[in-house]
Design a protein around this motif. Structure first.
Motif, mmCIF file in Angstrom:
data_model
loop_
_atom_site.group_PDB
_atom_site.id
_atom_site.type_symbol
_atom_site.label_atom_id
_atom_site.label_comp_id
_atom_site.label_asym_id
_atom_site.label_seq_id
_atom_site.Cartn_x
_atom_site.Cartn_y
_atom_site.Cartn_z
ATOM 1 N N LEU A 31 5.877 0.134 -14.728
ATOM 2 C CA LEU A 31 5.987 0.949 -13.497
ATOM 3 C C LEU A 31 6.857 0.536 -12.506
ATOM 4 C CD1 LEU A 31 2.228 1.580 -13.007
ATOM 5 C CD2 LEU A 31 3.797 3.233 -14.334
ATOM 6 N N ASP A 32 7.431 1.453 -11.513
ATOM 7 C CA ASP A 32 8.385 1.179 -10.486
ATOM 8 C C ASP A 32 7.707 1.118 -9.144
ATOM 9 O OD1 ASP A 32 10.496 1.035 -8.794
ATOM 10 O OD2 ASP A 32 11.884 2.321 -10.128
ATOM 11 N N LEU A 33 7.883 0.015 -8.253
ATOM 12 C CA LEU A 33 7.157 -0.192 -7.126
ATOM 13 C C LEU A 33 7.836 0.934 -6.090
ATOM 14 C CD1 LEU A 33 6.605 -3.834 -6.554
ATOM 15 C CD2 LEU A 33 4.946 -2.185 -7.017
ATOM 16 N N THR A 34 8.776 1.492 -6.410
ATOM 17 C CA THR A 34 9.601 2.657 -5.562
ATOM 18 C C THR A 34 8.716 3.763 -5.466
ATOM 19 O OG1 THR A 34 11.229 3.304 -7.198
ATOM 20 C CG2 THR A 34 11.903 1.337 -5.672
ATOM 21 N N ASP A 35 7.976 4.115 -6.689
ATOM 22 C CA ASP A 35 7.328 5.211 -6.915
ATOM 23 C C ASP A 35 5.919 5.102 -6.154
ATOM 24 O OD1 ASP A 35 8.909 6.637 -8.397
ATOM 25 O OD2 ASP A 35 8.191 5.455 -10.255
ATOM 26 N N LEU A 36 5.873 3.996 -5.478
ATOM 27 C CA LEU A 36 4.238 3.665 -4.646
ATOM 28 C C LEU A 36 4.749 4.650 -3.319
ATOM 29 C CD1 LEU A 36 1.669 2.288 -4.902
ATOM 30 C CD2 LEU A 36 2.966 0.741 -3.401
ATOM 31 N N ASN A 37 3.735 5.667 -3.218
ATOM 32 C CA ASN A 37 4.307 6.509 -1.907
ATOM 33 C C ASN A 37 2.992 6.252 -0.935
ATOM 34 O OD1 ASN A 37 2.234 7.962 -3.098
ATOM 35 N ND2 ASN A 37 3.585 9.858 -3.536
ATOM 36 N N ASP A 38 3.129 6.992 0.053
ATOM 37 C CA ASP A 38 2.250 7.177 1.275
ATOM 38 C C ASP A 38 0.820 7.656 0.646
ATOM 39 O OD1 ASP A 38 3.992 6.150 2.773
ATOM 40 O OD2 ASP A 38 4.471 8.135 3.933
ATOM 41 N N GLU A 39 0.708 8.683 -0.264
ATOM 42 C CA GLU A 39 -0.335 9.056 -0.499
ATOM 43 C C GLU A 39 -1.046 7.952 -1.439
ATOM 44 O OE1 GLU A 39 0.175 12.624 -3.022
ATOM 45 O OE2 GLU A 39 0.545 13.749 -1.339
ATOM 46 N N ASP A 40 -0.599 6.983 -2.437
ATOM 47 C CA ASP A 40 -0.860 6.048 -2.921
ATOM 48 C C ASP A 40 -1.701 4.983 -1.904
ATOM 49 O OD1 ASP A 40 0.047 7.126 -5.081
ATOM 50 O OD2 ASP A 40 1.442 5.833 -5.486
ATOM 51 N N ILE A 41 -0.953 4.501 -0.806
ATOM 52 C CA ILE A 41 -1.454 3.799 0.119
ATOM 53 C C ILE A 41 -2.843 4.348 0.925
ATOM 54 C CG2 ILE A 41 -0.800 2.712 2.344
ATOM 55 C CD1 ILE A 41 0.451 1.467 -0.171
ATOM 56 N N ASN A 42 -2.711 5.696 0.985
ATOM 57 C CA ASN A 42 -3.981 6.451 1.671
ATOM 58 C C ASN A 42 -5.269 6.282 0.896
ATOM 59 O OD1 ASN A 42 -2.297 7.030 3.819
ATOM 60 N ND2 ASN A 42 -1.723 9.039 3.316
ATOM 61 N N LEU A 43 -4.935 6.444 -0.516
ATOM 62 C CA LEU A 43 -5.909 6.355 -1.462
ATOM 63 C C LEU A 43 -6.543 4.981 -1.255
ATOM 64 C CD1 LEU A 43 -7.834 7.645 -3.580
ATOM 65 C CD2 LEU A 43 -6.005 6.883 -5.106
ATOM 66 N N ILE A 44 -5.803 3.887 -1.379
ATOM 67 C CA ILE A 44 -6.220 2.434 -1.470
ATOM 68 C C ILE A 44 -7.062 2.174 -0.250
ATOM 69 C CG2 ILE A 44 -5.601 0.177 -1.578
ATOM 70 C CD1 ILE A 44 -5.474 1.814 -4.374
#
Length: 219
Positions: free
Chosen positions: A137-150
């Motif tokens: 997986l590529d950390l650049t694909d970690l987006n705001d929606e991911d951060i919001n879910l966590i």
């Protein structure tokens, strides 16, 4: 040869010592590690989200996934030793919270939730079509929606709630109860929990408590 680093060994060792039942489940160990690292990240603490891989179940730390699966006896020994030797400092409160949260969903539910993360979805086609069913997986694909879910998960389970709650599992249904009510619920209300567990529309976890009259109610 083992590929995990001291940080992941230490975190795995913590779970092995404190929550052996969770540690014995390879995928639940992964969820614990992922939550701990994500929570560290959003709390502006030291975090390590490198070497995340995608498998059909969702994101996993590839080195730990491999070591635990292929060289499990050595992994158990080394992880426990590194944790007990305090090679890496563990945030005990965060670890307890993560272990508690892992217990609130089944493995299938965690898989479904983790596959909502864009960091996994961005490589979904590659994961499912590649013959080995795994992709880095590529950390650049970690987006705001991911951060919001966590962040939502982090906020749902503050330390006070975790410290004052117990979990009761009935089949595939997971109930969160206060420590004050726990004994009374176990002694007097298991039949009621079994009925609630049969309701298909209720989602894990189910928060229940005793009212002023001692009756079991769903919060």
């Amino acid at each position: 040869m083992m590929f995990s680093d001291d940080r992941k060994f230490a975190l795995s060792g913590w779970l092995q010592v404190h929550e052996r039942t969770l540690y014995n489940r390879r995928y639940k160990l992964q969820i614990f590690l992922i939550l701990y690292e994500f929570f560290s990240e959003i709390e502006n603490d030291e975090a390590d989200l490198n070497f995340l891989f995608g498998i059909e179940k969702g994101p996993v730390f590839g080195a730990v996934w491999t070591d635990y699966g292929k060289i499990c006896d050595r992994f158990h020994i080394i992880s426990k030793s590194i944790y007990e030797d305090k090679v890496i400092k563990i945030n005990e409160d965060r670890a307890r919270r993560c272990a508690f949260i892992v217990q609130t969903l089944t493995e299938e539910e965690w898989s479904s939730l983790m596959k909502k993360l864009n960091i996994w979805k961005a490589k979904k086609s590659e994961i499912l079509n590649y013959k080995y069913k795994i992709a880095e997986l590529d950390l650049t694909d970690l987006n705001d929606e991911d951060i919001n879910l966590i962040t939502m998960l982090n906020n749902l389970y503050p330390s006070e709630l975790v410290e004052n709650s117990e979990i009761i599992t009935v089949k595939e249904k997971i109930f969160v109860v206060s420590k004050v009510d726990y004994d009374q619920i176990i002694q007097n209300h298991m039949a009621r929990l079994e009925k609630l567990a049969k309701k298909p529309k209720s989602h894990n976890p189910v928060f229940v408590k005793l009212d002023d009259e001692g009756k079991l109610v769903v919060e």
